[in-house]
Design a protein around this motif. Sequence first.
Motif, PDB file in Angstrom:
ATOM      1  N   ILE A 192       9.752  44.606 -28.524  1.00 18.85           N
ATOM      2  CA  ILE A 192       9.822  45.410 -27.303  1.00 18.85           C
ATOM      3  C   ILE A 192       8.532  45.344 -26.482  1.00 18.85           C
ATOM      4  O   ILE A 192       8.455  45.898 -25.399  1.00 18.85           O
ATOM      5  CB  ILE A 192      10.156  46.882 -27.619  1.00 18.85           C
ATOM      6  N   HIS A 193       7.501  44.664 -27.009  1.00 19.96           N
ATOM      7  CA  HIS A 193       6.246  44.517 -26.271  1.00 19.96           C
ATOM      8  C   HIS A 193       6.430  43.513 -25.138  1.00 19.96           C
ATOM      9  O   HIS A 193       7.406  42.767 -25.111  1.00 19.96           O
ATOM     10  CB  HIS A 193       5.135  44.061 -27.208  1.00 19.96           C
ATOM     11  N   ASN A 194       5.482  43.487 -24.205  1.00 16.25           N
ATOM     12  CA  ASN A 194       5.627  42.557 -23.088  1.00 16.25           C
ATOM     13  C   ASN A 194       4.768  41.313 -23.290  1.00 16.25           C
ATOM     14  O   ASN A 194       3.991  41.235 -24.241  1.00 16.25           O
ATOM     15  CB  ASN A 194       5.300  43.247 -21.764  1.00 16.25           C
ATOM     16  N   LYS A 204      -5.229  34.994 -29.375  1.00 15.65           N
ATOM     17  CA  LYS A 204      -6.427  35.761 -29.017  1.00 15.65           C
ATOM     18  C   LYS A 204      -6.082  37.076 -28.334  1.00 15.65           C
ATOM     19  O   LYS A 204      -6.657  38.116 -28.622  1.00 15.65           O
ATOM     20  CB  LYS A 204      -7.306  34.940 -28.062  1.00 15.65           C
ATOM     21  N   ARG A 205      -5.150  36.993 -27.393  1.00 15.76           N
ATOM     22  CA  ARG A 205      -4.843  38.197 -26.628  1.00 15.76           C
ATOM     23  C   ARG A 205      -4.297  39.298 -27.531  1.00 15.76           C
ATOM     24  O   ARG A 205      -4.467  40.482 -27.261  1.00 15.76           O
ATOM     25  CB  ARG A 205      -3.866  37.887 -25.493  1.00 15.76           C
ATOM     26  N   MET A 241      -7.292  40.986 -29.322  1.00 12.28           N
ATOM     27  CA  MET A 241      -7.976  41.910 -28.413  1.00 12.28           C
ATOM     28  C   MET A 241      -7.152  43.167 -28.173  1.00 12.28           C
ATOM     29  O   MET A 241      -7.640  44.279 -28.307  1.00 12.28           O
ATOM     30  CB  MET A 241      -8.210  41.229 -27.054  1.00 12.28           C
ATOM     31  N   ARG A 262     -11.172  21.393 -25.134  1.00 10.33           N
ATOM     32  CA  ARG A 262     -12.395  22.133 -25.478  1.00 10.33           C
ATOM     33  C   ARG A 262     -12.205  22.878 -26.791  1.00 10.33           C
ATOM     34  O   ARG A 262     -13.146  23.110 -27.525  1.00 10.33           O
ATOM     35  CB  ARG A 262     -12.748  23.096 -24.353  1.00 10.33           C
ATOM     36  N   ILE A 263     -10.967  23.281 -27.050  1.00  5.99           N
ATOM     37  CA  ILE A 263     -10.706  23.925 -28.335  1.00  5.99           C
ATOM     38  C   ILE A 263      -9.231  23.756 -28.699  1.00  5.99           C
ATOM     39  O   ILE A 263      -8.362  23.811 -27.828  1.00  5.99           O
ATOM     40  CB  ILE A 263     -11.109  25.420 -28.294  1.00  5.99           C
ATOM     41  N   GLU A 289      -2.124  28.009 -32.048  1.00  7.59           N
ATOM     42  CA  GLU A 289      -1.607  27.714 -30.714  1.00  7.59           C
ATOM     43  C   GLU A 289      -1.039  26.295 -30.679  1.00  7.59           C
ATOM     44  O   GLU A 289      -1.760  25.316 -30.835  1.00  7.59           O
ATOM     45  CB  GLU A 289      -2.710  27.888 -29.662  1.00  7.59           C
ATOM     46  N   LEU A 325     -16.916  41.295 -25.524  1.00 12.39           N
ATOM     47  CA  LEU A 325     -15.471  41.120 -25.352  1.00 12.39           C
ATOM     48  C   LEU A 325     -15.103  39.692 -25.738  1.00 12.39           C
ATOM     49  O   LEU A 325     -15.956  38.801 -25.720  1.00 12.39           O
ATOM     50  CB  LEU A 325     -15.092  41.292 -23.881  1.00 12.39           C
ATOM     51  N   ILE A 326     -13.836  39.504 -26.068  1.00 11.97           N
ATOM     52  CA  ILE A 326     -13.331  38.131 -26.189  1.00 11.97           C
ATOM     53  C   ILE A 326     -12.364  37.922 -25.040  1.00 11.97           C
ATOM     54  O   ILE A 326     -11.429  38.696 -24.865  1.00 11.97           O
ATOM     55  CB  ILE A 326     -12.617  37.901 -27.535  1.00 11.97           C
ATOM     56  N   ILE A 362      -9.311  36.726 -22.928  1.00 11.22           N
ATOM     57  CA  ILE A 362      -7.950  36.410 -23.365  1.00 11.22           C
ATOM     58  C   ILE A 362      -7.220  35.523 -22.369  1.00 11.22           C
ATOM     59  O   ILE A 362      -6.029  35.299 -22.478  1.00 11.22           O
ATOM     60  CB  ILE A 362      -7.118  37.695 -23.585  1.00 11.22           C
ATOM     61  N   PRO A 389      -6.945  29.760 -24.389  1.00 10.06           N
ATOM     62  CA  PRO A 389      -7.218  29.641 -25.821  1.00 10.06           C
ATOM     63  C   PRO A 389      -8.694  29.505 -26.183  1.00 10.06           C
ATOM     64  O   PRO A 389      -9.054  29.656 -27.349  1.00 10.06           O
ATOM     65  CB  PRO A 389      -6.464  28.376 -26.226  1.00 10.06           C
ATOM     66  N   MET A 390      -9.572  29.225 -25.210  1.00  7.73           N
ATOM     67  CA  MET A 390     -10.998  29.116 -25.511  1.00  7.73           C
ATOM     68  C   MET A 390     -11.522  30.356 -26.222  1.00  7.73           C
ATOM     69  O   MET A 390     -12.326  30.268 -27.149  1.00  7.73           O
ATOM     70  CB  MET A 390     -11.801  28.936 -24.224  1.00  7.73           C
ATOM     71  N   GLY A 391     -11.089  31.511 -25.768  1.00 12.20           N
ATOM     72  CA  GLY A 391     -11.530  32.751 -26.381  1.00 12.20           C
ATOM     73  C   GLY A 391     -13.032  32.954 -26.297  1.00 12.20           C
ATOM     74  O   GLY A 391     -13.686  33.261 -27.297  1.00 12.20           O
ATOM     75  N   SER A 446     -17.043  30.890 -19.660  1.00 11.34           N
ATOM     76  CA  SER A 446     -17.208  29.518 -19.174  1.00 11.34           C
ATOM     77  C   SER A 446     -16.462  29.284 -17.873  1.00 11.34           C
ATOM     78  O   SER A 446     -16.441  28.173 -17.365  1.00 11.34           O
ATOM     79  CB  SER A 446     -16.773  28.514 -20.246  1.00 11.34           C
ATOM     80  N   TYR A 462     -12.179  39.033 -15.648  1.00 10.45           N
ATOM     81  CA  TYR A 462     -11.556  39.759 -16.753  1.00 10.45           C
ATOM     82  C   TYR A 462     -12.533  40.781 -17.319  1.00 10.45           C
ATOM     83  O   TYR A 462     -12.192  41.952 -17.512  1.00 10.45           O
ATOM     84  CB  TYR A 462     -11.115  38.778 -17.839  1.00 10.45           C
ATOM     85  N   ARG A 487      -3.347  48.836 -19.181  1.00  9.92           N
ATOM     86  CA  ARG A 487      -2.374  48.217 -20.067  1.00  9.92           C
ATOM     87  C   ARG A 487      -0.958  48.632 -19.688  1.00  9.92           C
ATOM     88  O   ARG A 487      -0.735  49.753 -19.242  1.00  9.92           O
ATOM     89  CB  ARG A 487      -2.589  48.670 -21.524  1.00  9.92           C
ATOM     90  N   ILE A 488      -0.013  47.731 -19.925  1.00  8.77           N
ATOM     91  CA  ILE A 488       1.403  48.108 -19.926  1.00  8.77           C
ATOM     92  C   ILE A 488       1.658  48.787 -21.274  1.00  8.77           C
ATOM     93  O   ILE A 488       1.184  48.300 -22.300  1.00  8.77           O
ATOM     94  CB  ILE A 488       2.302  46.853 -19.832  1.00  8.77           C
ATOM     95  N   THR A 492       4.537  49.902 -24.008  1.00  7.65           N
ATOM     96  CA  THR A 492       5.948  49.747 -24.374  1.00  7.65           C
ATOM     97  C   THR A 492       6.221  50.569 -25.622  1.00  7.65           C
ATOM     98  O   THR A 492       5.368  50.702 -26.489  1.00  7.65           O
ATOM     99  CB  THR A 492       6.309  48.274 -24.674  1.00  7.65           C
ATOM    100  N   LYS A 516      -6.101  52.506 -19.700  1.00  7.84           N
ATOM    101  CA  LYS A 516      -6.080  52.391 -21.157  1.00  7.84           C
ATOM    102  C   LYS A 516      -6.289  53.741 -21.840  1.00  7.84           C
ATOM    103  O   LYS A 516      -5.658  54.044 -22.848  1.00  7.84           O
ATOM    104  CB  LYS A 516      -7.186  51.414 -21.565  1.00  7.84           C
TER     105      LYS A 516
END
Lengths: 417, 123
Positions: free
Chosen positions: A46-48, A193-194, A197, A386-387, A392, B6-7, B9, B12-14, B32, B39, B49-50, B52, B75
């Motif tokens: 149910i998450h987006n 990653k997301r 976080m 780069r990575i 992924e 922070l990382i 998002i 994919p570099m993160g 970078s 961000y 944030r959304i 749910t 948030k």
Amino acid sequence: MHRDLVIIGGGPAGLAAAIKAREEGIDDILVIERDIELGGILKQCIHNGFGLHIFGEQLTGPEYAQKFIDKLLELGIEYKCDTMVLNITDNKKVTAVNTKDGVIEIQAKAIILSMGCRERPRGALNIPGSRPAGIFTAGTAQRFVNMEGYKIGEKIVILGSGDIGLIMARRLTLEGSQVKMVLEIMPYSSGLKRNIMQCLDDFGIPLLLNHTVVKIHGKERVGGVTIAKVDANRKPIPETFRYVECDTLLLSVGLIPENELSKNAGIVLDKVTGGPRVNESMETSVEGIFACGNVVQVHDLVDNVTKESYLAGLGAAKYIKGTAGNGGREIETYGRNGVRYVVPQKIRLDDMGDEVNLFLRVDNIYKDVYLSVSDGGKTIYKVKKRIVAPGEMESVRLKKDSILNMENDKLFVELIR
Amino acid sequence: MEKKNLICINCPMGCRIEVTEEGGKLKVTGNSCKRGELYAISEITNPVRIVTTSLFVNDGVHPTVSVKTSREIPKKMIFKCMEKLSAITVDAPVKIGDVIVKDILNTGADIVATRNVDLRFAI
């Protein structure tokens, strides 16, 4: 009963394949789903964050699924829910059962396998200890919490940092449970990653890399777990054993393509992906049986499942209409030097369109490498990355022209420093 | 403000980003690309944030309906939002996009259904 096309599984893969096949002119289609509704696992997600690539917007799982369900209904494609497929044969006879029709046998001209995957359970991990209540796979917990409305526990430890585990860490925190920690045996997370976080860091949930559960305690209900740091060989280090009190353990330790039916039909499975070996049209080793989605390889984005399933729908439609090519020159794909696998495993030059998309996964985190495709000697595609990370999935788009000039019939996808 | 890590998002570099304040201005390092900077600044100044979740349904074919905020909310209001929603049950039938709560907590975001739940017929 006869059908031109039988699709096994009504999740995102099956739905997209059915829609594509109908658009390609196949009228006589039956989708078989074992749940009481279409949509598959998306209904519990149910998450987006779904659909960014296909629709350019962030949808929740049920919303993404509904777009395809609506299209299926609009096209008048027949489906049976609450129906379990028991067997398929290599001459494409499907045996299924439900409470209304009883046992049904369907002779299909073509079959698309879209059964998805299942979660690796506790039994696959060999964690010592008792067998109390309170141990869930992350996906099961997701269904209980999001769809059935249960609270599954108060104090929770999550083993494995796969995306479903991360998502559940957030979900359970929002529902008022205390998620004490997420443990990951590898030195890196297998999740996006997301998700690290927004599911862990947002709520201050610690992620312990190089850690695992070595014992589960509790008789009626989980009372706690013993955790440990692991060494470079992933062996627990005794001096680091630590007891953590909890009433619930969630396992998010990997997904395995669900291929019991495929095995019965004698379909050749790939040792690395666990799914059928497929060609550029997503056709398996048995002529006329196609496969798509997580039954082939575990994806991290549903958008990629949808694209792959359109290919299977198109391939099946061509097969049924008799317009598929004659194959012609065949090329096998191989992953090496850091590339674990490549899908599709075979490309038939006569049947491919102007280009082919190769999906692959790497075996570790690599920085500043080239992703290269060659015939063993001559390089035909090279891109700097780069990575790259195991969590992924990567893809490479190859033009037909570039493959035509290959000197042999082997195509190697690899990482070069 | 002291420094914040922070990382990113966005890809994919993160990238590991560090944000510090210098003379009333935010300074972003470790990114970078430009997206990383944007961000980081939005995460520090106004993280949104959304949200749910799922709500119980009366007389539905399913016990719950999944919902989301129609847009991002601050948030720091996530838990308040969850608390407010925990007291709400919905009557079936529900259709995707139905507004369940208008303008929750004056955030400008509505709570909308993200799935259909048909009415359960009495047998």
